[in-house]
Design an enzyme around this catalytic site. Structure first.
Site, PDB file in Angstrom:
ATOM      1  N   HIS A  83       0.812  -1.218   0.000  1.00 23.41           N
ATOM      2  CA  HIS A  83       0.000   0.000   0.000  1.00 23.41           C
ATOM      3  C   HIS A  83       0.846   1.270   0.000  1.00 23.41           C
ATOM      4  CE1 HIS A  83       0.367  -0.002   4.531  1.00 23.41           C
ATOM      5  NE2 HIS A  83       0.296   1.299   4.341  1.00 23.41           N
ATOM      6  N   ASP A 136       0.114  -7.781   1.971  1.00 21.59           N
ATOM      7  CA  ASP A 136       0.564  -6.396   1.812  1.00 21.59           C
ATOM      8  C   ASP A 136       2.089  -6.299   1.658  1.00 21.59           C
ATOM      9  OD1 ASP A 136       0.473  -3.636   1.688  1.00 21.59           O
ATOM     10  OD2 ASP A 136      -0.016  -3.340   3.810  1.00 21.59           O
ATOM     11  N   GLN A 230       1.175   6.295  12.037  1.00 22.78           N
ATOM     12  CA  GLN A 230       1.229   6.876  10.695  1.00 22.78           C
ATOM     13  C   GLN A 230       2.669   7.175  10.303  1.00 22.78           C
ATOM     14  OE1 GLN A 230      -2.108   5.909  10.216  1.00 22.78           O
ATOM     15  NE2 GLN A 230      -1.668   7.340   8.575  1.00 22.78           N
ATOM     16  N   GLY A 231       3.066   6.768   9.104  1.00 25.26           N
ATOM     17  CA  GLY A 231       4.414   7.000   8.618  1.00 25.26           C
ATOM     18  C   GLY A 231       5.337   5.816   8.799  1.00 25.26           C
ATOM     19  N   ASP A 232       4.900   4.798   9.583  1.00 28.16           N
ATOM     20  CA  ASP A 232       5.731   3.625   9.829  1.00 28.16           C
ATOM     21  C   ASP A 232       5.454   2.494   8.848  1.00 28.16           C
ATOM     22  OD1 ASP A 232       7.096   4.623  12.062  1.00 28.16           O
ATOM     23  OD2 ASP A 232       5.427   4.157  13.372  1.00 28.16           O
ATOM     24  N   SER A 233       4.428   2.625   8.039  1.00 30.21           N
ATOM     25  CA  SER A 233       4.044   1.547   7.128  1.00 30.21           C
ATOM     26  C   SER A 233       5.232   1.020   6.342  1.00 30.21           C
ATOM     27  CB  SER A 233       2.979   2.036   6.145  1.00 30.21           C
ATOM     28  OG  SER A 233       1.725   2.133   6.767  1.00 30.21           O
TER      29      SER A 233
END
Length: 276
Positions: A83, A136, A230-233
């Site tokens: 993603h 993913d 958020q931002g660690d994906s």
């Protein structure tokens, strides 16, 4: 879609993180995706396989264009979340991103150390389902190789690192508080692998996504306070010196009732990563 430590790792926490994590050791306006809650800064030299995905064209230069994490699994191969390279995250189709790169060996994004290497190719997991978040995974090919000694191996199916209760470490440059406060330096948080039932209860059909134990891994803190954000994906979850997951999705950050959902490495395409 996803999800931090607060000061350098010290004392027992540092020793535990090393034992759990280290192999062989006792100008855009698009919003960046998924940081680490309840974590602390760590030295990139202790975890050289952690890389940042970057596009200054899409995300600006304040934080070197960082928008997701990734992990070096071979000298010229980086694994990240599928993603992360979607138009939902990038704001445009992947083919329109002119400067996609990985930043390796640089813990502080505003620093000048390490290497920035252009991405020359992207493969999506053929089994990836954007609606359910199953599978993913994306594999990035680098235009020039990094050190082979910096790559990390993954835990194969049946490895004890996947067992519920196992201590693990999640890494990233994401949101450290869940309020848009992004980290400039690499951070890591200690979490535990949780029973699949914990995520099955939390996500029976969250935002069209249902937890699937065959391709997903549940991890977090039963009491809350430690998580990706958020931002660690796309960043790594490591246990017993092996890569076991990639930050994928979840609801909120650091909430006891909503653990983090990770892409389970044993479900990645067989030829993409070395396992043992």
């Amino acid at each position: 879609m996803r999800r931090s430590f607060a000061g350098p790792l010290t004392g027992a926490l540092a020793l535990m993180a090393m034992a759990v994590a280290a192999p062989g050791a006792a100008g855009g306006t698009t919003t960046p995706d998924g940081v680490v809650i309840g974590g602390q800064p760590v030295e990139i030299s202790q975890s050289p396989w952690v890389v940042a995905l970057s596009s200054r064209d899409r995300f600006g230069g304040t934080r070197a264009g960082q928008f997701c994490g990734g992990v070096l699994v071979a000298p010229a191969k980086v694994l990240t979340a599928a993603h992360c390279v979607s138009s939902d995250v990038l704001g445009v189709p992947l083919g329109q991103v002119r400067d996609l790169a990985v930043i390796a060996g640089r813990g502080t994004l505003k620093g000048t150390g390490g290497q920035e290497v252009a991405v020359s190719g992207v493969q999506l997991n053929p089994a990836y389902d954007a609606k359910s978040n199953a599978g993913d995974f994306a594999l990035l090919t680098l235009s020039s190789p990094l050190s082979a000694g910096h790559a990390i191996k993954a835990a194969g199916a049946g490895h004890t690192a996947y067992k519920a209760g196992t201590g693990a470490v999640v890494y990233g440059w994401g949101d450290t508080k869940g309020d848009g406060t992004y980290a400039d330096e690499l951070r890591a948080a200690l979490v535990k692998v949780l029973p699949d039932s914990a995520c099955e209860r939390a996500y029976p059909g969250y935002n069209k996504a249902t937890y699937r134990a065959d391709t997903m891994l549940c991890a977090g803190d039963e009491s809350g306070g430690h998580d990706a954000c958020q931002g660690d994906s796309g960043g790594p979850l490591v246990a017993d010196g092996r890569l076991i997951g990639l930050v994928s999705w979840g609801s909120g950050c650091g909430q006891a009732a909503n653990p983090g959902v990770y892409a389970r490495l044993s479900a990645a395409p067989e030829t993409w990563v070395a396992r043992n």
